[in-house]
Design a protein around this motif. Structure first.
Motif, PDB file in Angstrom:
ATOM      1  N   ALA A  25       1.245 -18.777  28.312  1.00  0.00           N
ATOM      2  CA  ALA A  25       1.013 -18.773  29.755  1.00  0.00           C
ATOM      3  C   ALA A  25       1.874 -17.721  30.444  1.00  0.00           C
ATOM      4  N   PHE A  26       3.144 -17.637  30.041  1.00  0.00           N
ATOM      5  CA  PHE A  26       4.032 -16.633  30.643  1.00  0.00           C
ATOM      6  C   PHE A  26       3.554 -15.227  30.314  1.00  0.00           C
ATOM      7  N   ASN A  27       3.153 -15.023  29.072  1.00  0.00           N
ATOM      8  CA  ASN A  27       2.643 -13.722  28.664  1.00  0.00           C
ATOM      9  C   ASN A  27       1.415 -13.338  29.493  1.00  0.00           C
ATOM     10  N   ASP A  28       0.526 -14.307  29.733  1.00  0.00           N
ATOM     11  CA  ASP A  28      -0.690 -14.022  30.495  1.00  0.00           C
ATOM     12  C   ASP A  28      -0.400 -13.770  31.970  1.00  0.00           C
ATOM     13  N   SER A  33      16.951 -19.149  22.843  1.00  0.00           N
ATOM     14  CA  SER A  33      15.649 -18.565  22.523  1.00  0.00           C
ATOM     15  C   SER A  33      14.853 -18.201  23.771  1.00  0.00           C
ATOM     16  N   LEU A  34      15.194 -18.801  24.907  1.00  0.00           N
ATOM     17  CA  LEU A  34      14.450 -18.523  26.134  1.00  0.00           C
ATOM     18  C   LEU A  34      14.568 -17.058  26.542  1.00  0.00           C
ATOM     19  N   LEU A  67       5.601 -30.790  17.616  1.00  0.00           N
ATOM     20  CA  LEU A  67       5.286 -30.962  19.032  1.00  0.00           C
ATOM     21  C   LEU A  67       5.878 -29.819  19.859  1.00  0.00           C
ATOM     22  N   GLY A  68       7.122 -29.476  19.546  1.00  0.00           N
ATOM     23  CA  GLY A  68       7.777 -28.394  20.286  1.00  0.00           C
ATOM     24  C   GLY A  68       7.080 -27.061  20.095  1.00  0.00           C
ATOM     25  N   ALA A  69       6.598 -26.806  18.874  1.00  0.00           N
ATOM     26  CA  ALA A  69       5.892 -25.552  18.615  1.00  0.00           C
ATOM     27  C   ALA A  69       4.614 -25.478  19.437  1.00  0.00           C
ATOM     28  N   CYS A  70       3.879 -26.596  19.506  1.00  0.00           N
ATOM     29  CA  CYS A  70       2.646 -26.625  20.309  1.00  0.00           C
ATOM     30  C   CYS A  70       2.944 -26.329  21.775  1.00  0.00           C
ATOM     31  N   LEU A  71       3.963 -26.992  22.307  1.00  0.00           N
ATOM     32  CA  LEU A  71       4.264 -26.877  23.736  1.00  0.00           C
ATOM     33  C   LEU A  71       4.879 -25.528  24.080  1.00  0.00           C
ATOM     34  N   MET A  72       5.827 -25.060  23.270  1.00  0.00           N
ATOM     35  CA  MET A  72       6.487 -23.801  23.590  1.00  0.00           C
ATOM     36  C   MET A  72       5.580 -22.603  23.347  1.00  0.00           C
ATOM     37  N   SER A  75       7.352 -26.725  29.377  1.00  0.00           N
ATOM     38  CA  SER A  75       8.774 -26.464  29.113  1.00  0.00           C
ATOM     39  C   SER A  75       9.620 -27.712  29.309  1.00  0.00           C
ATOM     40  N   LEU A  76       9.311 -28.516  30.312  1.00  0.00           N
ATOM     41  CA  LEU A  76      10.091 -29.725  30.568  1.00  0.00           C
ATOM     42  C   LEU A  76       9.916 -30.742  29.449  1.00  0.00           C
ATOM     43  N   VAL A  77       8.697 -30.904  28.974  1.00  0.00           N
ATOM     44  CA  VAL A  77       8.472 -31.831  27.857  1.00  0.00           C
ATOM     45  C   VAL A  77       9.184 -31.303  26.606  1.00  0.00           C
ATOM     46  N   SER A  78       9.144 -29.998  26.395  1.00  0.00           N
ATOM     47  CA  SER A  78       9.856 -29.396  25.258  1.00  0.00           C
ATOM     48  C   SER A  78      11.350 -29.641  25.354  1.00  0.00           C
ATOM     49  N   LEU A  79      11.878 -29.601  26.571  1.00  0.00           N
ATOM     50  CA  LEU A  79      13.311 -29.852  26.765  1.00  0.00           C
ATOM     51  C   LEU A  79      13.682 -31.268  26.339  1.00  0.00           C
TER      52      LEU A  79
END
Length: 335
Positions: free
Chosen positions: A83-86, A143-144, A72-77, A122-126
């Protein structure tokens, strides 16, 4: 406006089945191209498997949660990172044929909307991260910095693929720490408050983590190899807009470069197995994995972008072969 398929996405479930209104959001997170999720997830699962091989124990419910939570974390992060890259690369993406149809440069999603998407993921990943132990949480926070710096690397170095390797394989360290040290951060904090003791993770010998560090470094070179292959698709456009890449830097020597990267991957992974005292089955199972990497090196050609994409995508299979080898390495054969 309908959502056209991106040039490197091919036929995918988003274009075929997703509601029209969701397509730009799913493409912002690259859910139409799950190969990136696999390449982010597999090092984490490999780290978990490596830690469990050192335990020589039967996996429990917490270990099962690690596999699910990391997925799940891999999907979300990965979605948040894309998104940040774009957001950062929106002006460059508009000038490159392969990326011009992405949601932000094509105008289907605004920058503010992309930021909201990024923050939500990011919040769900947290929340998922906080179910792990304190060492894994600290590694996740660290890692951020890697994620935040990555989009800028192609502007300042010829080796942004190496930075991607540092970022994408961080899960090997997190997975190893999460499985080896056990218990969630909430349980750890509760135990410290109750007993006044320090978490054992902070006083464990550094030697215990050497296999994970070697696996991580091997993964860095693996990513450097496969992302160099991937970058061959953009080599002409990157030259026009002034974006740097290992594919451009290596030029006609790209096959030799990829071969050296993969050789380093194999050597470091073998050392990881040795320091983790994995059984002989591990080394036997590594043979098809090494052969897979050799085949990529043999077949790659700088002038064939379609082949480059196929070879890049085949690294999901390479990652699974290595994962299986680590699992089999925990099997102790009778003397």
């Amino acid at each position: 406006m309908t959502s056209a398929p991106l040039p490197d996405a091919g036929s995918n479930w988003v274009d075929r089945h997703a509601p029209e209104g969701l397509k730009p959001w799913l493409k912002l997170g690259r859910f139409d191209r799950p190969i990136g999720i696999w390449l982010l997830l597999l090092p984490g699962w490999q780290g978990i498997a490596l830690a469990l091989s050192q335990y020589r124990k039967t996996p429990d419910l917490y270990d099962l949660w690690l596999l699910v939570g990391f997925a799940l974390g891999a999907c979300l992060m990965r979605a948040a990172g894309c998104a940040f890259n774009d957001i950062v690369d929106r002006d460059i993406d508009a000038k490159v044929a392969r990326t011009a149809l992405r949601p932000i440069p094509s105008g289907r999603i605004s920058v503010k909307q992309a930021w909201a998407f990024l923050i939500g993921c990011s919040l769900v990943s947290l929340l998922i991260l906080l179910t792990l132990n304190l060492v894994a949480v600290l590694l996740g926070v660290a890692s951020l910095a890697l994620v935040a710096a990555y989009p800028f690397m192609k502007r300042i170095t010829w080796w942004p693929q190496a930075w991607l390797g540092l970022t994408f394989n961080w899960g090997a360290l997190m997975g190893f720490a999460a499985a080896l040290f056990g218990s969630s951060v909430l349980m750890t904090v509760a135990g410290v408050v109750e007993t006044g003791t320090t978490n054992v993770a902070f006083i464990s010998p550094v030697l215990l983590c050497i296999p994970a560090l070697l696996l991580y470094l091997g993964g860095v070179f693996w990513t450097l190899g496969y992302d160099t292959i991937y970058a061959l698709q953009d080599i002409e456009d990157d030259a026009v807009v002034g974006v740097k890449s290992s594919a451009r830097r290596l030029g006609a020597n790209v096959r030799r470069g990829v071969g050296l990267f993969y050789l380093a991957t194999v050597l470091l992974t073998v050392l990881a197995g040795l320091t983790a005292s994995l059984g002989p089955v591990f080394y036997v199972a590594l043979l098809p994995w090494a052969a897979h990497l050799f085949r990529q090196t043999r077949d790659v050609r700088p002038d064939d972008p379609a082949l480059a994409l196929r070879l890049f995508r085949s690294n999901r299979d390479a990652g699974f072969i290595l994962l299986l080898a680590i699992i089999l390495g925990s099997v102790q054969l009778p003397l």
